[in-house]
Write a protein that holds these residues in place. Structure first.
Motif, PDB file in Angstrom:
ATOM      1  N   SER A   1     -13.182   6.617  -5.193  1.00 58.83           N
ATOM      2  CA  SER A   1     -12.364   7.776  -5.562  1.00 58.83           C
ATOM      3  C   SER A   1     -12.689   8.947  -4.647  1.00 58.83           C
ATOM      4  O   SER A   1     -13.735   8.981  -4.008  1.00 58.83           O
TER       5      SER A   1
ATOM      6  N   LYS B   1     -11.394  13.588 -10.206  1.00 62.16           N
ATOM      7  CA  LYS B   1     -11.535  12.429  -9.311  1.00 62.16           C
ATOM      8  C   LYS B   1     -10.292  11.570  -9.433  1.00 62.16           C
ATOM      9  O   LYS B   1      -9.682  11.504 -10.499  1.00 62.16           O
ATOM     10  N   TRP B   2      -9.961  10.906  -8.326  1.00 65.51           N
ATOM     11  CA  TRP B   2      -8.811   9.993  -8.374  1.00 65.51           C
ATOM     12  C   TRP B   2      -9.068   8.806  -7.448  1.00 65.51           C
ATOM     13  O   TRP B   2      -9.494   8.979  -6.304  1.00 65.51           O
ATOM     14  N   PRO B   3      -8.814   7.554  -7.922  1.00 64.44           N
ATOM     15  CA  PRO B   3      -9.010   6.368  -7.069  1.00 64.44           C
ATOM     16  C   PRO B   3      -8.017   6.361  -5.906  1.00 64.44           C
ATOM     17  O   PRO B   3      -6.818   6.551  -6.128  1.00 64.44           O
TER      18      PRO B   3
ATOM     19  N   GLU C   1     -14.363  -2.331  -7.222  1.00 63.56           N
ATOM     20  CA  GLU C   1     -15.387  -1.413  -7.743  1.00 63.56           C
ATOM     21  C   GLU C   1     -16.192  -0.826  -6.580  1.00 63.56           C
ATOM     22  O   GLU C   1     -16.476  -1.508  -5.596  1.00 63.56           O
TER      23      GLU C   1
ATOM     24  N   GLN D   1     -16.658  -5.724 -10.824  1.00 62.90           N
ATOM     25  CA  GLN D   1     -15.208  -5.610 -11.004  1.00 62.90           C
ATOM     26  C   GLN D   1     -14.534  -5.560  -9.642  1.00 62.90           C
ATOM     27  O   GLN D   1     -15.098  -5.046  -8.682  1.00 62.90           O
TER      28      GLN D   1
ATOM     29  N   THR E   1     -21.406   0.937  -9.764  1.00 63.57           N
ATOM     30  CA  THR E   1     -21.033   2.259 -10.296  1.00 63.57           C
ATOM     31  C   THR E   1     -20.073   2.133 -11.472  1.00 63.57           C
ATOM     32  O   THR E   1     -19.941   3.060 -12.266  1.00 63.57           O
ATOM     33  N   GLY E   2     -19.361   0.997 -11.555  1.00 63.77           N
ATOM     34  CA  GLY E   2     -18.420   0.803 -12.649  1.00 63.77           C
ATOM     35  C   GLY E   2     -17.093   1.516 -12.466  1.00 63.77           C
ATOM     36  O   GLY E   2     -16.253   1.531 -13.357  1.00 63.77           O
ATOM     37  N   GLU E   3     -16.871   2.128 -11.288  1.00 66.26           N
ATOM     38  CA  GLU E   3     -15.600   2.821 -11.051  1.00 66.26           C
ATOM     39  C   GLU E   3     -15.099   2.530  -9.641  1.00 66.26           C
ATOM     40  O   GLU E   3     -15.877   2.169  -8.756  1.00 66.26           O
ATOM     41  N   PRO E   4     -13.785   2.654  -9.408  1.00 62.86           N
ATOM     42  CA  PRO E   4     -13.261   2.380  -8.059  1.00 62.86           C
ATOM     43  C   PRO E   4     -13.603   3.508  -7.085  1.00 62.86           C
ATOM     44  O   PRO E   4     -14.029   4.585  -7.502  1.00 62.86           O
TER      45      PRO E   4
ATOM     46  N   GLU F   1     -17.299  -1.485  -1.264  1.00 71.73           N
ATOM     47  CA  GLU F   1     -16.246  -1.781  -2.241  1.00 71.73           C
ATOM     48  C   GLU F   1     -16.158  -3.292  -2.431  1.00 71.73           C
ATOM     49  O   GLU F   1     -16.198  -4.057  -1.458  1.00 71.73           O
TER      50      GLU F   1
END
Length: 582
Positions: free
Chosen positions: A71, A190-192, A25, A22, A66-69, A37
């Protein structure tokens, strides 16, 4: 199918024939699990920028999704801490690994073993919304940490632990949403970093961020929630000015981001901030400061992350109802990191090799400032003061010019003033502030309506003096009439007695607005009386011989901040001196 490295070009790594990544990601690259990233995806390859040194990395090593931005972990323990650009705690790394940061070091950003005393604001059966405060922790003597319901979650509290001591990963509250799903809340979230945190609404900026620095508060003010750029060449005092601003400004917290600065300069910052005493509380300034250190010898891509990490942490504390000041030193190094990555990606360069998207990146950063009503219906703000380091002090270069488009206070530092030991070395002819109109009502109500009138008169005299000094350079001062010689002399009083400030003098390092007003009153009173004296046919030379102008210049040292009535004596002295020589 395992994802493996296909090519490595400095911090830029590509993975071939994989399209299930993504955009933006977070990934872990190689056996050492370096943080990276995803920055580009095409049919044939995925491009990743790595935030750590890629020395020793080999083609064929695995890349883990990891599937997440990217953070940051937000929670108690951020205050008083020093992080690198990707929120690794430098003090903890030093204790574990020594003075050098090992690549791929997976250290928890916050201390998971420490217990915090929590007092809860909610009880079983309460309805909560994202951004509401559900508990409180006294994080430092100066800062109360307010635990926030994660953004996007709303529902009914079905379980609350009793008040007491908890670790950051302990479940303390359980919320059941409208679909009946239970969510466990601990002391962190957590926050991107590249996503601005949402707010209730953006409020108009109507209060100044008071710094006690006369040239800023009087001539070029910044509002709470405002933005300012501090451009200046090498040695003009950008870092020192940000230190002074951080120490004295009336923000509740300071987030200092050292982005790509020299290692020795950053070391000095860390040591000085550790020694500084907060004038508001008489406790160490670190008790309300978070430092993000990203020196020029650290991986270049992490410079970009450090700016976003700093502003995300600032937004988190803003959402608790605090006024936060972010010092970014320096955004030019961040722009250079963008240019280097862009070059390695073989993108089409724009002006001076910077990428074409430089203006949009700068605007996205400064747009995260603002005076807000938070989701918890509290006022909070993020103010951003960004230093700019134009090569050769050339303010026409792209970073300075694009920053100028997106900030409303511009404090241009001047090399000549710095060499003359005139600090803060802000050039009053090149600088400006667009906040004066927004703040006028506040100044009228909280200081005096004379404040902005005096400011206008002072600015007019400085502009007039600047024109006359150009003439003096060509033909000398002797040919000027006395009324113009007076403007040059009063300009000197304003420059030396008002704009120049001594950070090492206990009365002059911080000057309250009331004293600034009274100082302007005295200077303008001297100007009016001297003008009447000259209009009556007398020579300015008689007035200069009395030493009256030098006497007024010294008032910044002679009048203590708590004894403003002494200014009345200056006006009496001016009247007496002029009467004696009439």
């Amino acid at each position: 199918m395992e994802h493996v490295i296909y090519s490595i070009n400095g911090p830029v790594v590509t993975v071939k024939d994989i399209t299930n990544f993504q955009m933006l990601e977070m990934v872990y690259v190689g056996h050492q699990k370096l943080m990276g990233e995803v920055i580009a995806i095409s049919e044939s390859k995925t491009t990743i920028q790595v935030y750590e040194s890629t020395t020793g990395l080999k083609v064929g090593e695995p890349v883990h999704r990891t599937g997440e931005p990217i953070s940051v972990l937000l929670g108690p323990g951020l205050m008083k801490n020093i992080f690198d650009g990707i929120e690794r705690p430098l003090q903890m790394i030093r204790e574990q690994s020594g003075m050098f940061i090992p690549t791929g070091s997976a250290v928890e950003p916050l201390d998971v073993n420490r217990k915090w005393e929590v007092t809860f604001d909610v009880k079983q059966g309460d309805h909560v919304e994202g951004g509401m405060i559900y508990g409180r922790i006294q994080e430092t003597a100066s800062i109360e940490h307010r635990l926030l319901v994660p953004i996007g979650l709303s529902g009914e509290v079905v379980d609350v632990k009793p008040n007491g001591a908890y670790q950051i990963k302990d479940t303390v509250v359980i919320v059941k949403d409208h679909e009946g799903v239970k969510h466990e809340l601990n002391l962190t979230q957590k926050w991107p970093i590249k996503t601005p945190r949402p707010v209730g609404k953006r409020l108009p900026m109507s209060m100044p961020l008071i710094s006690g620095q006369r040239v800023i508060d009087t001539l070029f003010p910044i509002a709470k929630g405002g933005t300012a750029a501090v451009p200046g060449g090498f040695g003009t005092g950008k870092t020192m000015m940000q230190h002074q601003f951080a120490k004295w400004c009336d923000a509740d917290l300071i987030v200092y981001v050292g982005c790509g600065e020299r290692g020795n300069e950053m070391t000095q910052v860390l040591e000085e901030f550790g020694d500084l005493i907060d004038p508001r509380t008489n406790k160490p300034l670190m008790e309300r400061t978070i430092l993000i250190a990203n020196t020029s010898n650290m991986p270049v891509a992490a410079r970009e992350a450090s700016i976003y990490t700093g502003v995300t942490i600032a937004e988190y504390y803003r959402d608790m109802g605090y006024h936060v000041a972010v010092m970014a030193d320096s955004t030019s190094r961040w722009a250079e990191a963008l240019r280097e990555i862009s070059g390695r990606l073989e993108e089409m360069p724009a002006e001076e090799g910077f990428p074409a998207y430089l203006p949009s990146r700068i605007s996205q950063f400064y747009e995260r400032a603002g005076y807000m009503q938070t989701k918890a219906n509290l006022p909070g703000s993020v103010s951003i003061i960004g230093a700019v380091s134009p090569q050769g002090a050339d303010f026409s270069e792209p970073v300075t010019q694009n920053t100028k488009r997106f900030v409303r206070s511009f404090w241009a530092l001047d090399k000549q003033l710095a060499y003359m030991r005139h600090y803060a070395a802000i050039n009053w002819n090149l600088s400006y502030s667009e906040y004066v109109g927004d703040l006028s009502r506040w100044y009228d109500q909280n200081v005096d309506h004379r404040f902005l009138t005096n400011r206008q008169d002072i600015m007019g005299l400085l502009a007039e003096e600047n024109k006359l000094l150009e003439i003096v350079k060509l033909i000398g001062s002797d040919v000027l009439p006395d009324d113009q010689k007076l403007i040059i002399e009063i300009g000197k009083v304003i420059r030396l007695g008002y704009l120049q400030q001594n950070a090492f003098h206990k009365e002059d390092t911080y000057v309250p607005l009331e004293k600034q007003l009274r100082m302007m009153d005295v200077i303008l009173y001297l100007y009016r009386k001297a003008k009447q004296f000259i209009e009556s046919g007398k020579s300015i030379a008689l007035l200069l011989e009395t030493g009256l102008f030098e006497h007024v210049i010294k008032m910044k040292y002679d009048v203590p901040n708590a004894e403003l009535d002494r200014f009345n004596q200056y006006q009496k002295k001016i009247d007496q001196t002029i009467k004696q020589i009439h």
